[in-house]
Design a protein around this motif. Structure first.
Motif, PDB file in Angstrom:
ATOM      1  N   UNK A  34     -18.805  -5.931 -26.351  1.00  0.00           N
ATOM      2  CA  UNK A  34     -18.019  -5.112 -27.257  1.00  0.00           C
ATOM      3  C   UNK A  34     -16.743  -4.655 -26.563  1.00  0.00           C
ATOM      4  N   UNK A  35     -15.639  -4.688 -27.306  1.00  0.00           N
ATOM      5  CA  UNK A  35     -14.353  -4.217 -26.798  1.00  0.00           C
ATOM      6  C   UNK A  35     -14.004  -2.909 -27.492  1.00  0.00           C
ATOM      7  N   UNK A  36     -14.038  -1.810 -26.750  1.00  0.00           N
ATOM      8  CA  UNK A  36     -13.761  -0.492 -27.306  1.00  0.00           C
ATOM      9  C   UNK A  36     -12.326  -0.372 -27.817  1.00  0.00           C
ATOM     10  N   UNK A  37     -11.397  -1.028 -27.160  1.00  0.00           N
ATOM     11  CA  UNK A  37      -9.977  -0.915 -27.523  1.00  0.00           C
ATOM     12  C   UNK A  37      -9.683  -1.506 -28.897  1.00  0.00           C
ATOM     13  N   UNK A  38     -10.307  -2.619 -29.224  1.00  0.00           N
ATOM     14  CA  UNK A  38      -9.992  -3.310 -30.482  1.00  0.00           C
ATOM     15  C   UNK A  38     -11.099  -3.224 -31.518  1.00  0.00           C
ATOM     16  N   UNK A  39     -12.222  -2.570 -31.174  1.00  0.00           N
ATOM     17  CA  UNK A  39     -13.388  -2.461 -32.049  1.00  0.00           C
ATOM     18  C   UNK A  39     -13.852  -3.865 -32.477  1.00  0.00           C
ATOM     19  N   UNK A  40     -13.973  -4.744 -31.496  1.00  0.00           N
ATOM     20  CA  UNK A  40     -14.406  -6.110 -31.759  1.00  0.00           C
ATOM     21  C   UNK A  40     -15.619  -6.478 -30.903  1.00  0.00           C
ATOM     22  N   UNK A  41     -16.493  -7.256 -31.501  1.00  0.00           N
ATOM     23  CA  UNK A  41     -17.598  -7.869 -30.769  1.00  0.00           C
ATOM     24  C   UNK A  41     -16.966  -9.011 -29.985  1.00  0.00           C
ATOM     25  N   UNK A  42     -17.326  -9.155 -28.723  1.00  0.00           N
ATOM     26  CA  UNK A  42     -16.713 -10.229 -27.930  1.00  0.00           C
ATOM     27  C   UNK A  42     -17.695 -11.382 -27.740  1.00  0.00           C
ATOM     28  N   UNK A  43     -17.120 -12.573 -27.807  1.00  0.00           N
ATOM     29  CA  UNK A  43     -17.869 -13.801 -27.587  1.00  0.00           C
ATOM     30  C   UNK A  43     -17.147 -14.570 -26.485  1.00  0.00           C
ATOM     31  N   UNK A  44     -17.711 -14.599 -25.264  1.00  0.00           N
ATOM     32  CA  UNK A  44     -17.088 -15.383 -24.197  1.00  0.00           C
ATOM     33  C   UNK A  44     -17.114 -16.880 -24.550  1.00  0.00           C
ATOM     34  N   UNK A  45     -16.009 -17.548 -24.283  1.00  0.00           N
ATOM     35  CA  UNK A  45     -15.895 -18.981 -24.575  1.00  0.00           C
ATOM     36  C   UNK A  45     -15.776 -19.722 -23.252  1.00  0.00           C
ATOM     37  N   UNK A  46     -16.569 -20.778 -23.121  1.00  0.00           N
ATOM     38  CA  UNK A  46     -16.622 -21.535 -21.869  1.00  0.00           C
ATOM     39  C   UNK A  46     -16.201 -22.983 -22.087  1.00  0.00           C
ATOM     40  N   UNK A  48     -16.477 -27.158 -20.960  1.00  0.00           N
ATOM     41  CA  UNK A  48     -17.621 -28.068 -20.940  1.00  0.00           C
ATOM     42  C   UNK A  48     -18.495 -27.903 -19.703  1.00  0.00           C
ATOM     43  N   UNK A  49     -17.902 -27.392 -18.627  1.00  0.00           N
ATOM     44  CA  UNK A  49     -18.653 -27.184 -17.389  1.00  0.00           C
ATOM     45  C   UNK A  49     -19.306 -25.808 -17.314  1.00  0.00           C
ATOM     46  N   UNK A  50     -19.003 -24.941 -18.277  1.00  0.00           N
ATOM     47  CA  UNK A  50     -19.585 -23.612 -18.289  1.00  0.00           C
ATOM     48  C   UNK A  50     -18.699 -22.532 -17.692  1.00  0.00           C
ATOM     49  N   UNK A  51     -17.454 -22.876 -17.351  1.00  0.00           N
ATOM     50  CA  UNK A  51     -16.529 -21.892 -16.796  1.00  0.00           C
ATOM     51  C   UNK A  51     -15.883 -21.088 -17.925  1.00  0.00           C
ATOM     52  N   UNK A  52     -15.696 -19.801 -17.709  1.00  0.00           N
ATOM     53  CA  UNK A  52     -15.072 -18.932 -18.698  1.00  0.00           C
ATOM     54  C   UNK A  52     -13.614 -19.337 -18.896  1.00  0.00           C
ATOM     55  N   UNK A  53     -13.222 -19.590 -20.147  1.00  0.00           N
ATOM     56  CA  UNK A  53     -11.833 -19.966 -20.438  1.00  0.00           C
ATOM     57  C   UNK A  53     -11.175 -19.058 -21.469  1.00  0.00           C
ATOM     58  N   UNK A  54     -11.965 -18.239 -22.170  1.00  0.00           N
ATOM     59  CA  UNK A  54     -11.390 -17.359 -23.174  1.00  0.00           C
ATOM     60  C   UNK A  54     -12.407 -16.363 -23.685  1.00  0.00           C
ATOM     61  N   UNK A  55     -11.918 -15.437 -24.493  1.00  0.00           N
ATOM     62  CA  UNK A  55     -12.793 -14.443 -25.114  1.00  0.00           C
ATOM     63  C   UNK A  55     -12.356 -14.308 -26.574  1.00  0.00           C
ATOM     64  N   UNK A  56     -13.291 -14.565 -27.476  1.00  0.00           N
ATOM     65  CA  UNK A  56     -13.031 -14.404 -28.901  1.00  0.00           C
ATOM     66  C   UNK A  56     -13.552 -13.039 -29.328  1.00  0.00           C
ATOM     67  N   UNK A  57     -12.797 -12.366 -30.184  1.00  0.00           N
ATOM     68  CA  UNK A  57     -13.218 -11.072 -30.692  1.00  0.00           C
ATOM     69  C   UNK A  57     -13.469 -11.141 -32.191  1.00  0.00           C
TER      70      UNK A  57
END
Length: 170
Positions: A34-46, A48-57
């Motif tokens: 959860x992101x308190x600043x934007x009131x969004x649920x966060x979904x980490x995006x990885x 193909x190798x499983x490395x973090x590349x982004x965060x969707x809210x």
């Protein structure tokens, strides 16, 4: 992105996602938060190798105003270069030789909550050549295209054509 990027958020299960059929264990595995600043649920995006590349809210409310985006990247990433669930479900897809392809990340997590671990998500309704090539590289015998309602059937048909494996032996 460094894994420490997720330290900016409260990593905790979402009651909204639980109501949608995504259990605690699955949310924990995918590091839903959860992101308190934007009131969004966060979904980490990885990648193909499983490395973090982004965060969707995902906006954490039912009634979305016309000017609001239900989903918005908090850390931008090239959607066309990711397949949500690829690294997590790779082994099962290889063993079963079957892929279920969805638009949304939530679909992958909802199925995993039911014990189905061969789903991937595009993060939208279009299939890039990169995504198609990586799905084909799994050599699935079957790919089930499961797009959201409201899309023209031709979109699914075009996707199926992109995913068709043509070899010398077929």
């Amino acid at each position: 992105l460094p894994e420490s990027t997720l330290d900016e958020y409260l990593i905790m299960p979402s009651s909204r996602f639980m109501r949608d059929g995504i259990n605690y264990e699955t949310q924990e595995k995918y590091q839903i938060g959860y992101d308190l600043m934007t009131d969004r649920i966060i979904i980490p995006v990885r990648n193909l190798l499983g490395d973090l590349v982004g965060v969707m809210g995902r906006l954490n409310k039912d009634d979305i105003e016309e000017w609001e985006n239900k989903y918005f990247p908090l850390y931008a990433f090239p959607k066309s270069k990711t397949l949500f669930g690829f690294s997590e479900n790779y082994n099962t897809i290889q063993q079963q030789s079957f892929v279920m392809l969805f638009e949304s990340e939530k679909s992958v997590m909802r199925l995993e909550s039911q014990g189905v671990k061969n789903a991937l998500a595009l993060g939208g309704s279009s299939l890039s050549p990169f995504q198609a090539n990586n799905i084909i590289s799994l050599f699935p015998q079957r790919v089930l295209v499961c797009l959201d309602e409201g899309l023209d059937e031709s979109v699914s048909c075009e996707m199926a054509k992109q995913l068709k494996i043509v070899t010398f032996f077929n």
